[in-house]
Design a protein around this motif. Structure first.
Motif, short mmCIF file in Angstrom:
data_model
loop_
_atom_site.label_atom_id
_atom_site.label_comp_id
_atom_site.label_asym_id
_atom_site.label_seq_id
_atom_site.Cartn_x
_atom_site.Cartn_y
_atom_site.Cartn_z
N SER A 98 80.57 57.38 71.69
CA SER A 98 81.37 58.51 72.17
C SER A 98 82.47 58.91 71.20
CB SER A 98 81.98 58.18 73.54
OG SER A 98 83.04 57.24 73.42
N ILE A 99 82.97 57.96 70.40
CA ILE A 99 84.05 58.29 69.47
C ILE A 99 83.52 58.56 68.05
CG2 ILE A 99 85.77 57.01 70.81
CD1 ILE A 99 85.59 54.77 68.75
N GLY A 100 82.21 58.42 67.88
CA GLY A 100 81.60 58.80 66.61
C GLY A 100 81.88 57.88 65.43
N VAL A 101 81.93 56.58 65.66
CA VAL A 101 82.17 55.64 64.57
C VAL A 101 80.89 54.84 64.31
CG1 VAL A 101 82.98 53.77 66.08
CG2 VAL A 101 83.74 53.85 63.70
N GLU A 102 80.64 54.52 63.05
CA GLU A 102 79.51 53.65 62.72
C GLU A 102 79.77 52.27 63.31
OE1 GLU A 102 77.42 51.53 58.81
OE2 GLU A 102 78.83 53.19 58.52
N PHE A 103 78.75 51.66 63.89
CA PHE A 103 78.98 50.35 64.50
C PHE A 103 77.73 49.48 64.46
CE2 PHE A 103 77.30 52.79 68.04
CZ PHE A 103 76.51 51.88 68.73
N HIS A 104 77.95 48.17 64.61
CA HIS A 104 76.87 47.19 64.69
C HIS A 104 77.20 46.21 65.81
CE1 HIS A 104 75.14 48.36 60.77
NE2 HIS A 104 76.40 48.51 60.40
#
Length: 307
Positions: A98-104
Protein backbone atom coordinates in the motif's frame (compact mmCIF):
# COMPACT_ATOMS: atom_id res chain seq x y z
CA UNK A 1 -17.86 32.71 12.11
CA UNK A 2 -20.12 30.05 13.54
CA UNK A 3 -19.37 28.41 16.85
CA UNK A 4 -18.87 25.04 15.14
CA UNK A 5 -16.37 26.54 12.70
CA UNK A 6 -14.43 28.16 15.51
CA UNK A 7 -13.96 24.80 17.24
CA UNK A 8 -11.20 22.73 15.69
CA UNK A 9 -12.43 19.35 14.49
CA UNK A 10 -10.93 16.15 15.98
CA UNK A 11 -9.65 15.19 12.52
CA UNK A 12 -7.79 18.46 12.16
CA UNK A 13 -6.30 18.12 15.65
CA UNK A 14 -5.02 14.66 14.77
CA UNK A 15 -3.53 15.91 11.50
CA UNK A 16 -1.79 18.80 13.26
CA UNK A 17 -0.38 16.45 15.90
CA UNK A 18 0.84 13.98 13.26
CA UNK A 19 2.60 16.78 11.38
CA UNK A 20 4.22 18.03 14.57
CA UNK A 21 5.50 14.58 15.55
CA UNK A 22 6.65 13.84 12.01
CA UNK A 23 8.68 17.05 11.89
CA UNK A 24 10.27 16.23 15.25
CA UNK A 25 11.13 12.67 14.22
CA UNK A 26 12.42 13.85 10.82
CA UNK A 27 14.66 16.35 12.56
CA UNK A 28 16.00 13.79 15.05
CA UNK A 29 16.53 11.08 12.43
CA UNK A 30 18.17 13.59 10.09
CA UNK A 31 20.51 14.76 12.84
CA UNK A 32 21.48 11.19 13.75
CA UNK A 33 22.15 10.36 10.09
CA UNK A 34 24.36 13.45 9.77
CA UNK A 35 26.18 13.06 13.10
CA UNK A 36 27.16 9.46 12.41
CA UNK A 37 27.26 9.56 8.59
CA UNK A 38 24.73 6.72 8.54
CA UNK A 39 23.52 7.04 4.94
CA UNK A 40 25.62 8.13 1.97
CA UNK A 41 24.94 8.73 -1.69
CA UNK A 42 24.30 5.47 -3.54
CA UNK A 43 23.57 3.40 -0.43
CA UNK A 44 21.10 0.55 -0.46
CA UNK A 45 19.45 0.52 2.97
CA UNK A 46 17.76 -2.64 4.20
CA UNK A 47 15.11 -1.52 6.68
CA UNK A 48 14.32 -4.36 9.07
CA UNK A 49 10.64 -4.56 9.99
CA UNK A 50 9.40 -6.52 12.98
CA UNK A 51 5.79 -5.37 12.85
CA UNK A 52 6.28 -3.17 15.90
CA UNK A 53 5.80 0.60 16.22
CA UNK A 54 9.52 1.41 16.10
CA UNK A 55 10.34 -0.24 12.79
CA UNK A 56 7.14 1.09 11.18
CA UNK A 57 8.05 4.63 12.27
CA UNK A 58 11.64 4.20 11.06
CA UNK A 59 10.49 3.10 7.60
CA UNK A 60 7.94 5.91 7.43
CA UNK A 61 10.46 8.63 8.35
CA UNK A 62 13.23 7.27 6.10
CA UNK A 63 10.85 7.17 3.12
CA UNK A 64 9.80 10.71 3.96
CA UNK A 65 13.41 11.89 4.15
CA UNK A 66 14.29 10.05 0.95
CA UNK A 67 12.00 12.38 -1.02
CA UNK A 68 13.85 15.53 0.00
CA UNK A 69 17.36 14.27 0.78
CA UNK A 70 20.27 15.91 -1.12
CA UNK A 71 21.61 12.41 -1.79
CA UNK A 72 20.16 9.38 -3.57
CA UNK A 73 19.70 6.11 -1.71
CA UNK A 74 17.54 3.00 -2.03
CA UNK A 75 15.22 1.57 0.61
CA UNK A 76 14.28 -2.11 0.81
CA UNK A 77 11.98 -3.28 3.59
CA UNK A 78 12.63 -6.78 4.96
CA UNK A 79 10.66 -8.81 7.48
CA UNK A 80 11.74 -12.09 9.01
CA UNK A 81 8.76 -14.39 9.48
CA UNK A 82 9.95 -16.55 12.39
CA UNK A 83 6.92 -18.83 12.15
CA UNK A 84 5.41 -17.90 15.47
CA UNK A 85 2.02 -19.59 15.96
CA UNK A 86 -0.83 -17.34 14.94
CA UNK A 87 1.42 -14.81 13.17
CA UNK A 88 -0.78 -12.82 10.74
CA UNK A 89 1.30 -13.29 7.59
CA UNK A 90 -0.90 -11.07 5.41
CA UNK A 91 -0.56 -7.81 7.40
CA UNK A 92 2.95 -6.70 6.47
CA UNK A 93 2.79 -7.53 2.74
CA UNK A 94 -0.52 -5.69 2.42
CA UNK A 95 0.82 -2.64 4.26
CA UNK A 96 4.10 -2.54 2.33
CA UNK A 97 2.31 -2.86 -0.99
CA UNK A 98 0.00 0.00 0.00
CA UNK A 99 2.90 2.41 0.60
CA UNK A 100 4.76 1.38 -2.55
CA UNK A 101 8.08 0.22 -1.11
CA UNK A 102 10.18 -2.70 -2.35
CA UNK A 103 10.05 -5.48 0.22
CA UNK A 104 10.99 -9.09 0.98
CA UNK A 105 9.55 -11.55 3.50
CA UNK A 106 12.09 -14.12 4.73
CA UNK A 107 10.65 -17.33 6.19
CA UNK A 108 12.77 -19.03 8.85
CA UNK A 109 11.39 -21.21 11.64
CA UNK A 110 13.58 -19.77 14.39
CA UNK A 111 10.61 -19.96 16.77
CA UNK A 112 10.84 -23.76 17.03
CA UNK A 113 14.60 -23.60 17.57
CA UNK A 114 14.24 -21.10 20.42
CA UNK A 115 11.44 -23.05 22.12
CA UNK A 116 13.45 -26.26 21.83
CA UNK A 117 16.74 -24.87 23.12
CA UNK A 118 15.64 -22.41 25.82
CA UNK A 119 14.18 -23.99 29.00
CA UNK A 120 10.62 -23.04 29.90
CA UNK A 121 10.49 -19.82 31.88
CA UNK A 122 13.92 -18.60 30.74
CA UNK A 123 14.44 -15.48 28.64
CA UNK A 124 14.36 -16.24 24.93
CA UNK A 125 15.51 -12.82 23.69
CA UNK A 126 19.24 -13.58 23.52
CA UNK A 127 19.05 -16.66 21.29
CA UNK A 128 16.16 -15.24 19.27
CA UNK A 129 18.05 -12.04 18.46
CA UNK A 130 21.22 -13.94 17.46
CA UNK A 131 19.30 -16.19 15.08
CA UNK A 132 17.42 -13.24 13.65
CA UNK A 133 20.56 -11.14 13.26
CA UNK A 134 22.44 -13.92 11.44
CA UNK A 135 19.60 -14.42 8.98
CA UNK A 136 19.21 -10.70 8.28
CA UNK A 137 22.96 -10.15 7.86
CA UNK A 138 23.15 -12.94 5.30
CA UNK A 139 20.13 -11.65 3.40
CA UNK A 140 21.58 -8.12 3.25
CA UNK A 141 24.62 -9.50 1.43
CA UNK A 142 22.37 -11.48 -0.90
CA UNK A 143 20.41 -8.42 -2.07
CA UNK A 144 23.43 -6.10 -2.11
CA UNK A 145 22.35 -3.88 0.78
CA UNK A 146 25.35 -2.13 2.31
CA UNK A 147 23.43 -0.67 5.29
CA UNK A 148 21.08 -2.49 7.68
CA UNK A 149 18.69 -0.16 9.53
CA UNK A 150 17.33 -1.30 12.89
CA UNK A 151 14.53 0.43 14.78
CA UNK A 152 16.19 0.90 18.19
CA UNK A 153 15.51 4.32 19.70
CA UNK A 154 17.06 6.48 22.43
CA UNK A 155 15.27 4.63 25.24
CA UNK A 156 16.48 1.25 23.94
CA UNK A 157 20.05 2.55 23.97
CA UNK A 158 19.78 3.76 27.56
CA UNK A 159 18.07 0.56 28.69
CA UNK A 160 20.90 -1.46 27.16
CA UNK A 161 23.45 0.75 28.89
CA UNK A 162 21.94 0.06 32.33
CA UNK A 163 21.38 -3.63 31.54
CA UNK A 164 25.08 -4.04 30.76
CA UNK A 165 26.11 -2.06 33.82
CA UNK A 166 23.75 -3.72 36.32
CA UNK A 167 23.84 -7.30 35.03
CA UNK A 168 26.92 -7.55 32.80
CA UNK A 169 29.51 -5.42 34.55
CA UNK A 170 30.24 -3.44 31.39
CA UNK A 171 29.94 0.22 30.43
CA UNK A 172 28.37 -0.51 27.07
CA UNK A 173 25.25 0.49 25.14
CA UNK A 174 23.88 0.18 21.58
CA UNK A 175 25.95 2.31 19.20
CA UNK A 176 24.04 4.31 16.58
CA UNK A 177 26.35 2.80 13.95
CA UNK A 178 28.52 -0.31 13.96
CA UNK A 179 30.23 -2.87 11.77
CA UNK A 180 29.41 -6.53 12.37
CA UNK A 181 32.04 -8.79 13.91
CA UNK A 182 32.95 -10.32 10.55
CA UNK A 183 33.29 -6.87 8.98
CA UNK A 184 30.73 -7.63 6.26
CA UNK A 185 27.74 -5.57 7.44
CA UNK A 186 27.15 -1.98 8.52
CA UNK A 187 24.32 -1.57 11.03
CA UNK A 188 22.67 1.82 11.57
CA UNK A 189 20.05 2.98 14.07
CA UNK A 190 18.38 6.09 12.60
CA UNK A 191 16.04 6.47 15.61
CA UNK A 192 18.94 6.83 18.07
CA UNK A 193 17.88 10.37 19.04
CA UNK A 194 14.12 9.69 19.05
CA UNK A 195 12.06 9.24 22.21
CA UNK A 196 9.95 6.11 22.57
CA UNK A 197 6.89 8.03 23.71
CA UNK A 198 6.98 10.16 20.55
CA UNK A 199 7.30 7.06 18.39
CA UNK A 200 4.44 5.35 20.24
CA UNK A 201 2.14 8.33 19.80
CA UNK A 202 3.13 8.71 16.15
CA UNK A 203 2.42 5.05 15.50
CA UNK A 204 -0.96 5.26 17.16
CA UNK A 205 -2.00 8.36 15.23
CA UNK A 206 -0.74 6.93 11.93
CA UNK A 207 -2.55 3.66 12.73
CA UNK A 208 0.33 1.38 11.85
CA UNK A 209 -0.85 -2.28 11.75
CA UNK A 210 1.08 -3.41 14.85
CA UNK A 211 1.89 -7.12 15.15
CA UNK A 212 2.70 -8.17 18.75
CA UNK A 213 5.56 -10.58 19.43
CA UNK A 214 4.17 -13.72 21.07
CA UNK A 215 7.62 -15.03 21.85
CA UNK A 216 9.32 -12.30 23.90
CA UNK A 217 6.32 -10.06 24.41
CA UNK A 218 4.63 -12.67 26.56
CA UNK A 219 7.51 -12.98 29.00
CA UNK A 220 7.10 -11.17 32.29
CA UNK A 221 9.76 -9.90 34.70
CA UNK A 222 12.39 -9.51 32.00
CA UNK A 223 15.48 -7.59 33.12
CA UNK A 224 14.87 -5.07 30.36
CA UNK A 225 11.34 -4.46 31.62
CA UNK A 226 12.70 -3.74 35.09
CA UNK A 227 15.11 -1.18 33.62
CA UNK A 228 12.36 0.33 31.48
CA UNK A 229 10.14 0.84 34.53
CA UNK A 230 13.05 2.44 36.38
CA UNK A 231 13.71 4.91 33.55
CA UNK A 232 10.02 5.69 33.12
CA UNK A 233 9.80 6.42 36.83
CA UNK A 234 12.74 8.81 36.63
CA UNK A 235 11.22 10.49 33.58
CA UNK A 236 8.04 11.23 35.54
CA UNK A 237 9.63 12.34 38.80
CA UNK A 238 12.68 14.07 37.33
CA UNK A 239 11.84 15.56 33.91
CA UNK A 240 14.93 16.01 31.79
CA UNK A 241 16.95 13.26 33.48
CA UNK A 242 16.63 10.88 30.51
CA UNK A 243 17.93 13.55 28.13
CA UNK A 244 20.87 14.26 30.45
CA UNK A 245 21.75 10.58 30.75
CA UNK A 246 21.73 10.12 27.00
CA UNK A 247 23.99 13.17 26.55
CA UNK A 248 26.45 11.53 28.93
CA UNK A 249 26.92 8.71 26.41
CA UNK A 250 28.15 11.33 23.97
CA UNK A 251 30.56 13.01 26.39
CA UNK A 252 32.80 10.24 27.69
CA UNK A 253 35.94 11.13 29.67
CA UNK A 254 38.19 8.02 29.65
CA UNK A 255 40.70 9.55 32.09
CA UNK A 256 37.97 9.72 34.72
CA UNK A 257 36.89 6.12 34.48
CA UNK A 258 38.95 3.03 35.37
CA UNK A 259 39.60 1.11 32.17
CA UNK A 260 43.34 0.57 31.75
CA UNK A 261 42.76 -0.54 28.14
CA UNK A 262 41.08 2.76 27.32
CA UNK A 263 43.43 5.13 29.12
CA UNK A 264 47.12 4.80 29.97
CA UNK A 265 47.04 5.34 33.73
CA UNK A 266 50.42 3.66 34.25
CA UNK A 267 52.36 6.43 32.49
CA UNK A 268 50.75 9.40 34.26
CA UNK A 269 53.38 11.81 35.58
CA UNK A 270 53.27 14.73 37.94
CA UNK A 271 54.24 18.07 36.47
CA UNK A 272 52.19 17.72 33.29
CA UNK A 273 48.66 18.83 32.50
CA UNK A 274 46.39 15.91 33.39
CA UNK A 275 49.52 13.91 34.15
CA UNK A 276 50.25 13.18 30.49
CA UNK A 277 53.91 13.67 29.53
CA UNK A 278 54.94 15.15 26.21
CA UNK A 279 56.30 11.85 24.90
CA UNK A 280 52.99 10.11 25.51
CA UNK A 281 51.81 11.13 22.06
CA UNK A 282 49.48 8.16 21.82
CA UNK A 283 47.03 10.13 23.91
CA UNK A 284 46.94 12.96 21.37
CA UNK A 285 46.38 11.32 18.02
CA UNK A 286 43.77 12.93 15.82
CA UNK A 287 41.95 10.13 13.92
CA UNK A 288 41.10 12.62 11.18
CA UNK A 289 44.73 13.47 10.53
CA UNK A 290 46.17 10.09 9.65
CA UNK A 291 47.38 9.31 13.18
CA UNK A 292 49.76 12.25 13.24
CA UNK A 293 50.41 13.93 16.60
CA UNK A 294 48.78 17.34 16.83
CA UNK A 295 51.51 19.78 17.81
CA UNK A 296 49.14 22.33 19.26
CA UNK A 297 47.75 19.65 21.58
CA UNK A 298 51.07 18.42 22.87
CA UNK A 299 51.37 19.13 26.60
CA UNK A 300 54.16 21.21 28.03
CA UNK A 301 55.96 20.68 31.32
CA UNK A 302 54.38 22.66 34.12
CA UNK A 303 56.65 24.67 36.37
CA UNK A 304 55.29 23.45 39.68
CA UNK A 305 57.36 25.96 41.69
CA UNK A 306 55.78 28.83 39.76
CA UNK A 307 52.23 27.82 40.65
Amino acid sequence: MTESAAVESPEKKIKVRINKLQKRLRREVGRAIEDFNMIEDGDKVMVCLSGGKDSYAMLDILMNLQKSAPISFEIVAVNLDQKQPGFPEHILPEYLESIGVEFHIIERDTYSIVKEVVPEGKTTCGLCSRLRRGTLYGFAEKIGANKIALGHHRDDILETFFLNMFYGGKLKAMPPKLVSDDGKNMVIRPLSYAREKDIAEYGELKEFPIIPCNLCGSQENLQRQVIKEMLNGWDKTHPGRIETMFRSLQHVVPSHLADTELFNFKELQMGYAHGIAGDSVTNFFDPNEGKEPQAEKMPEMIDILAL
